[in-house]
Design a protein around this motif. Structure first.
Motif, PDB file in Angstrom:
ATOM      1  N   ARG A   1       5.659   4.012   0.839  1.00 59.22           N
ATOM      2  CA  ARG A   1       4.973   2.757   0.536  1.00 59.22           C
ATOM      3  C   ARG A   1       5.304   1.743   1.623  1.00 59.22           C
ATOM      4  O   ARG A   1       6.334   1.850   2.278  1.00 59.22           O
ATOM      5  N   TYR A   2       4.427   0.779   1.794  1.00 57.05           N
ATOM      6  CA  TYR A   2       4.629  -0.241   2.818  1.00 57.05           C
ATOM      7  C   TYR A   2       4.376  -1.636   2.249  1.00 57.05           C
ATOM      8  O   TYR A   2       3.376  -1.864   1.560  1.00 57.05           O
TER       9      TYR A   2
ATOM     10  N   ASN B   1       1.281   9.007  -1.488  1.00 60.25           N
ATOM     11  CA  ASN B   1       2.236   8.181  -2.234  1.00 60.25           C
ATOM     12  C   ASN B   1       3.698   8.506  -1.940  1.00 60.25           C
ATOM     13  O   ASN B   1       4.582   8.110  -2.689  1.00 60.25           O
TER      14      ASN B   1
ATOM     15  N   GLU C   1       0.833  -1.201   0.000  1.00 58.98           N
ATOM     16  CA  GLU C   1       0.000   0.000   0.000  1.00 58.98           C
ATOM     17  C   GLU C   1       0.871   1.255   0.000  1.00 58.98           C
ATOM     18  O   GLU C   1       2.029   1.225   0.422  1.00 58.98           O
ATOM     19  N   ASN C   2       0.277   2.314  -0.508  1.00 55.96           N
ATOM     20  CA  ASN C   2       0.922   3.623  -0.507  1.00 55.96           C
ATOM     21  C   ASN C   2       0.199   4.531   0.483  1.00 55.96           C
ATOM     22  O   ASN C   2      -1.031   4.506   0.582  1.00 55.96           O
ATOM     23  N   ARG C   3       0.991   5.323   1.201  1.00 57.65           N
ATOM     24  CA  ARG C   3       0.402   6.239   2.180  1.00 57.65           C
ATOM     25  C   ARG C   3       0.980   7.636   2.005  1.00 57.65           C
ATOM     26  O   ARG C   3       1.974   7.828   1.327  1.00 57.65           O
ATOM     27  N   TYR C   4       0.300   8.575   2.663  1.00 57.82           N
ATOM     28  CA  TYR C   4       0.773   9.960   2.709  1.00 57.82           C
ATOM     29  C   TYR C   4       1.028  10.514   1.300  1.00 57.82           C
ATOM     30  O   TYR C   4       2.129  10.934   0.959  1.00 57.82           O
TER      31      TYR C   4
ATOM     32  N   ASN D   1      -3.830   2.446  -6.133  1.00 58.94           N
ATOM     33  CA  ASN D   1      -3.026   3.185  -5.154  1.00 58.94           C
ATOM     34  C   ASN D   1      -1.680   2.507  -4.872  1.00 58.94           C
ATOM     35  O   ASN D   1      -1.191   2.559  -3.752  1.00 58.94           O
TER      36      ASN D   1
END
Length: 207
Positions: free
Chosen positions: A115-116, A112, A107-110, A175
């Motif tokens: 990523r985690y 993009n 997943e991508n956060r903030y 995402n």
């Protein structure tokens, strides 16, 4: 010595009475406050007792229901049911020992910016790796390969051929970066080829 006039004595007594009245008023006020506090505490205790009484009534109802169910069948039937439940529990525990479901997530956060990659057998036992650049991605994928290899070894070492490993790769198609997805997908497909067994199954789960 001159005798004090009655008027002066009356004035002094009046002042003294004022002081006494003030003291009496303060005592009455303090007593009223203490009584109010005690009454509030008593009300709280009464409410707590009422709540405990309601819980006790509920427990008594559950106990009556359980006793009623107990009286519906014979002791032998109840023992048979317990034995059946125990057998099912043993079967579930056995399945947990030979069937492994490994969840892999990307997943991508903030916006993009980060990523985690996560992977693990249970939700409470997830390995989580933060990815900010290609080096981080390579490190995370290598850790994933090592983790998967341990389960491939379980299949290889199992002479009874009963060990099964499911790998489920979940990701948000809208995402994640295509390159990240492709690298992880390739690593898992390679693991499936390396396992060379129908007991190792890889599945993509686009969200």
């Amino acid at each position: 010595m001159r005798r004090r006039r009655k008027r002066d004595i009356i004035i002094e007594l009046t002042s003294l009475l004022d002081v006494i009245m003030i003291i009496i008023f303060m005592v009455m006020t303090e007593n009223s406050r203490l009584i109010t506090e005690k009454q509030s505490a008593l009300d709280a205790v009464q409410l707590e007792n009422e709540a405990l009484s309601d819980k006790l009534d509920g427990l008594e109802a559950e106990l009556d229901e359980a006793l009623g169910k107990l009286g519906e069948g014979s002791l032998e039937e109840l023992i048979d049911r317990l034995a059946e439940a125990e057998s099912r529990l043993e079967s579930y525990e056995y399945m947990d020992d030979v069937v492994f479901v490994i969840n892999v997530g990307l997943e991508n956060r903030y916006n993009n910016t980060v990523r985690y990659l996560s992977f693990g057998k249970t939700d409470s036992d997830q390995n989580l790796y933060e990815i900010r650049n290609d080096d981080d991605l390579g490190t995370a994928i290598n850790r994933l390969k090592i983790f998967i290899t341990e389960y491939i070894s379980k299949i290889s070492d199992d002479q009874s051929n009963s060990t099964i490993v499911y790998v489920v790769f979940s990701y948000d198609t809208h995402n994640v970066y295509q390159d990240d997805y492709a690298a992880i997908d390739e690593a898992l497909k390679s693991a499936e080829i390396r396992a060379n067994s129908g007991n190792f199954r890889y599945h993509c789960n686009p969200l």
